[in-house]
Design a protein around this motif. Sequence first.
Motif, mmCIF file in Angstrom:
data_model
loop_
_atom_site.group_PDB
_atom_site.id
_atom_site.type_symbol
_atom_site.label_atom_id
_atom_site.label_comp_id
_atom_site.label_asym_id
_atom_site.label_seq_id
_atom_site.Cartn_x
_atom_site.Cartn_y
_atom_site.Cartn_z
ATOM 1 N N LEU A 35 0.750 -1.236 0.023
ATOM 2 C CA LEU A 35 0.052 -0.024 -0.096
ATOM 3 C C LEU A 35 0.836 1.167 0.169
ATOM 4 O O LEU A 35 1.720 1.442 1.061
ATOM 5 C CB LEU A 35 -0.738 -0.079 1.158
ATOM 6 C CG LEU A 35 -1.933 -1.053 1.210
ATOM 7 C CD1 LEU A 35 -2.763 -0.930 2.663
ATOM 8 C CD2 LEU A 35 -2.927 -0.858 0.131
ATOM 9 N N VAL A 36 0.702 1.993 -0.892
ATOM 10 C CA VAL A 36 1.391 3.349 -0.998
ATOM 11 C C VAL A 36 0.590 4.551 -1.003
ATOM 12 O O VAL A 36 -0.802 4.334 -1.429
ATOM 13 C CB VAL A 36 2.255 3.418 -2.400
ATOM 14 C CG1 VAL A 36 3.234 2.334 -2.292
ATOM 15 C CG2 VAL A 36 1.615 3.266 -3.632
ATOM 16 N N TYR A 37 0.928 5.691 -0.639
ATOM 17 C CA TYR A 37 0.074 6.869 -0.625
ATOM 18 C C TYR A 37 0.525 7.649 -1.801
ATOM 19 O O TYR A 37 1.665 8.117 -2.332
ATOM 20 C CB TYR A 37 0.443 7.943 0.472
ATOM 21 C CG TYR A 37 -0.655 8.927 0.630
ATOM 22 C CD1 TYR A 37 -1.683 9.095 1.066
ATOM 23 C CD2 TYR A 37 0.152 10.356 0.149
ATOM 24 C CE1 TYR A 37 -2.574 10.024 1.148
ATOM 25 C CE2 TYR A 37 -0.595 11.437 0.240
ATOM 26 C CZ TYR A 37 -1.933 11.305 0.642
ATOM 27 O OH TYR A 37 -2.810 12.294 0.513
ATOM 28 N N ASP A 38 -0.644 7.730 -2.600
ATOM 29 C CA ASP A 38 -0.462 8.442 -4.081
ATOM 30 C C ASP A 38 -0.786 9.891 -3.730
ATOM 31 O O ASP A 38 -2.022 10.208 -3.545
ATOM 32 C CB ASP A 38 -1.211 7.634 -5.077
ATOM 33 C CG ASP A 38 -1.142 8.278 -6.472
ATOM 34 O OD1 ASP A 38 -0.497 9.496 -6.713
ATOM 35 O OD2 ASP A 38 -1.543 7.647 -7.472
ATOM 36 N N LYS A 39 0.157 10.835 -3.944
ATOM 37 C CA LYS A 39 -0.049 12.525 -3.762
ATOM 38 C C LYS A 39 -1.066 12.518 -4.657
ATOM 39 O O LYS A 39 -1.892 13.713 -4.445
ATOM 40 C CB LYS A 39 1.129 13.033 -3.712
ATOM 41 C CG LYS A 39 2.089 12.818 -2.588
ATOM 42 C CD LYS A 39 3.325 13.599 -2.626
ATOM 43 C CE LYS A 39 4.195 13.279 -1.448
ATOM 44 N NZ LYS A 39 5.377 14.185 -1.324
ATOM 45 N N GLY A 42 -4.239 11.682 -3.723
ATOM 46 C CA GLY A 42 -4.756 12.097 -2.620
ATOM 47 C C GLY A 42 -5.249 10.892 -1.519
ATOM 48 O O GLY A 42 -6.027 11.193 -0.779
ATOM 49 N N MET A 43 -4.826 9.695 -1.939
ATOM 50 C CA MET A 43 -5.285 8.612 -1.161
ATOM 51 C C MET A 43 -4.242 7.444 -1.299
ATOM 52 O O MET A 43 -3.465 7.357 -2.254
ATOM 53 C CB MET A 43 -6.768 8.134 -1.635
ATOM 54 C CG MET A 43 -6.492 7.683 -3.142
ATOM 55 S SD MET A 43 -8.334 7.720 -3.838
ATOM 56 C CE MET A 43 -8.615 5.784 -3.319
ATOM 57 N N MET A 44 -4.559 6.509 -0.353
ATOM 58 C CA MET A 44 -3.871 5.041 -0.547
ATOM 59 C C MET A 44 -3.974 4.124 -1.699
ATOM 60 O O MET A 44 -5.327 4.422 -2.310
ATOM 61 C CB MET A 44 -4.103 4.352 0.789
ATOM 62 C CG MET A 44 -3.537 5.007 1.838
ATOM 63 S SD MET A 44 -1.666 5.182 2.141
ATOM 64 C CE MET A 44 -1.219 3.712 2.287
ATOM 65 N N ARG A 45 -3.289 3.567 -2.515
ATOM 66 C CA ARG A 45 -3.626 2.515 -3.436
ATOM 67 C C ARG A 45 -2.786 1.508 -3.196
ATOM 68 O O ARG A 45 -1.613 1.500 -2.601
ATOM 69 C CB ARG A 45 -3.464 3.390 -4.795
ATOM 70 C CG ARG A 45 -1.924 3.684 -5.363
ATOM 71 C CD ARG A 45 -2.192 4.497 -6.508
ATOM 72 N NE ARG A 45 -0.428 4.670 -7.093
ATOM 73 C CZ ARG A 45 -0.072 3.888 -7.851
ATOM 74 N NH1 ARG A 45 -0.473 2.731 -8.273
ATOM 75 N NH2 ARG A 45 1.270 4.361 -8.266
#
Length: 52
Positions: A35-39, A42-45
């Motif tokens: 799980l990574v935060y996609d800036k 603006g959410m986790m993916r």
Amino acid sequence: MNLSRRGFLATGAAAAGMRAVPQAAKPNGRRILTLVYDKALGMMRAVERVVP
């Protein structure tokens, strides 16, 4: 990018469909799900990769 609830559900359904692809079509190996935060979103993916 502003992702609506409908777009999020469509993305989730597409990801679930990819998981349903027969195993013969995918390369063999160990799958790692991160799980990574996609800036930009603006959410986790979830990011899945196959390691031999």
